[in-house]
Design an enzyme around this catalytic site. Structure first.
Site, PDB file in Angstrom:
ATOM      1  CG  ASN A  14      33.189  45.105  38.088  1.00 44.18           C
ATOM      2  OD1 ASN A  14      32.200  45.761  37.757  1.00 44.18           O
ATOM      3  ND2 ASN A  14      33.376  43.850  37.704  1.00 44.18           N
ATOM      4  CG  MET A  90      37.634  35.316  42.150  1.00 41.38           C
ATOM      5  SD  MET A  90      35.881  35.432  41.706  1.00 41.38           S
ATOM      6  CE  MET A  90      36.002  36.057  40.040  1.00 41.38           C
ATOM      7  NE  ARG A  91      41.234  34.333  49.048  1.00 38.38           N
ATOM      8  CZ  ARG A  91      41.850  33.162  49.100  1.00 38.38           C
ATOM      9  NH1 ARG A  91      41.313  32.161  49.772  1.00 38.38           N
ATOM     10  NH2 ARG A  91      43.008  32.981  48.491  1.00 38.38           N
ATOM     11  CG  ASN A 107      30.131  39.968  45.284  1.00 37.80           C
ATOM     12  OD1 ASN A 107      31.218  40.269  44.775  1.00 37.80           O
ATOM     13  ND2 ASN A 107      29.528  38.824  45.009  1.00 37.80           N
ATOM     14  CG  HIS A 109      27.256  36.456  40.961  1.00 33.89           C
ATOM     15  ND1 HIS A 109      28.366  35.655  41.175  1.00 33.89           N
ATOM     16  CD2 HIS A 109      26.370  35.701  40.274  1.00 33.89           C
ATOM     17  CE1 HIS A 109      28.134  34.469  40.656  1.00 33.89           C
ATOM     18  NE2 HIS A 109      26.932  34.472  40.103  1.00 33.89           N
TER      19      HIS A 109
HETATM   20  C1  GAR Z   1      33.432  40.065  37.181  1.00 30.61           C
HETATM   21  O1  GAR Z   1      32.728  39.553  36.077  1.00 30.61           O
HETATM   22  C2  GAR Z   1      32.668  39.817  38.462  1.00 30.61           C
HETATM   23  O2  GAR Z   1      31.280  39.919  38.302  1.00 30.61           O
HETATM   24  C3  GAR Z   1      33.064  38.395  38.773  1.00 30.61           C
HETATM   25  O3  GAR Z   1      34.424  38.327  38.457  1.00 30.61           O
HETATM   26  C4  GAR Z   1      34.716  39.260  37.438  1.00 30.61           C
HETATM   27  C5  GAR Z   1      35.843  40.141  37.900  1.00 30.61           C
HETATM   28  O4  GAR Z   1      36.253  40.990  36.875  1.00 30.61           O
HETATM   29  N1  GAR Z   1      32.819  38.060  40.134  1.00 30.61           N
HETATM   30  C6  GAR Z   1      32.439  36.855  40.536  1.00 30.61           C
HETATM   31  O5  GAR Z   1      32.293  35.911  39.777  1.00 30.61           O
HETATM   32  C7  GAR Z   1      32.212  36.725  42.029  1.00 30.61           C
HETATM   33  N2  GAR Z   1      31.532  35.503  42.326  1.00 30.61           N
HETATM   34  P1  GAR Z   1      37.108  42.277  37.183  1.00 30.61           P
HETATM   35  O6  GAR Z   1      38.290  41.795  38.039  1.00 30.61           O
HETATM   36  O7  GAR Z   1      37.545  42.754  35.843  1.00 30.61           O
HETATM   37  O8  GAR Z   1      36.246  43.253  37.911  1.00 30.61           O
END
Ligand code: GAR
Length: 216
Positions: A14, A90-91, A107, A109
């Site tokens: 992302n 992730m916090r 954020n 999700h």
């Molecule tokens: C993504 O799918 C994001 O939506 C999720 O972690 C992944 C990170 O991927 N986020 C969560 O679950 C937050 N609660 P990335 O590091 O390739 O962006």
């Protein structure tokens, strides 16, 4: 131009989608800082490659959780950040950072909130038997994935989906709606009243009629 500060814990795809949009000048914004809580996050490699300043900050280096978030807020303010972007961070964000950036932290999700908050949103949707899942961009408050919703995109759950296959198809849409939400914010088109977000000139992602995998 809007200064973005990114928080990421891992792979950073992302983060990359936002880098790409800023570099292509489709976003009137620039990433001025990456902060990661994970010294081996691949996001760091992306920052290096694109000459983005980064800091590695682990919460256990601080006397308290509040001190950790106070320091993040301080580093962001120092660089005139106007929007903090959580990209796979992730916090749960602490109060000092939220108070320093009210309705200025976003954020993404990987589920249609308020369903399946927390870790493994994609796996939770499969295990629950949901037929439609997707992704959500929202403002961050002190709860876990509870802040006002900005944009969502729907993605069908296929019968033979695994956590990996569903995650991959949802990710395609994450990379579309996150830069879009940032663009709308940078153009001053997002208004927040309580839980309600209204967006001037917003077209919803009507993805529920198609299989996005085929569409792509
Ligand atoms: C993504 O799918 C994001 O939506 C999720 O972690 C992944 C990170 O991927 N986020 C969560 O679950 C937050 N609660 P990335 O590091 O390739 O962006």
């Amino acid at each position: 131009m809007l200064n973005l500060g990114v928080l990421a814990s891992g792979r950073g795809s992302n983060f990359q989608s936002i880098i790409d949009e800023t570099e292509a000048k489709r976003l009137n914004a620039g990433i001025v800082l990456l902060i990661t809580d994970n010294p081996s996050a691949y996001a760091i490699e992306r920052a290096k490659k694109h000459n983005i300043e980064y800091l590695v900050m682990a919460p256990n280096e601080f006397a308290s959780r509040d001190d950790f978030y106070r320091k993040i807020a301080e580093e962001m303010k120092k660089r005139n950040v106007g929007l903090v972007v959580l990209a796979g961070f992730m916090r749960i964000v602490g109060k000092p950072l939220i108070d320093a950036f009210p309705n200025r932290i976003m954020n993404i999700h990987p589920a249609l909130l308020p369903s399946f908050p927390g870790l493994h949103g994609q796996r939770q949707a499969i295990e629950y038997g949901a037929k439609i899942s997707g992704c959500t961009v929202h403002f961050v408050d002190e709860g876990m994935d509870t802040g006002p919703i900005i944009i969502q995109a729907a993605v069908p759950v296929l019968q033979d989906d695994t956590e990996e296959t569903l995650s991959e198809r949802i990710l395609i849409f994450e990379h579309k709606i996150y830069p879009e939400a940032i663009r709308l914010f940078s153009e001053g088109k997002i208004k927040v009243e309580g839980r309600k977000v209204t967006i001037q000139g917003y077209t919803p992602f009507n993805t529920h009629l198609v299989n996005p995998a085929i569409r792509e």
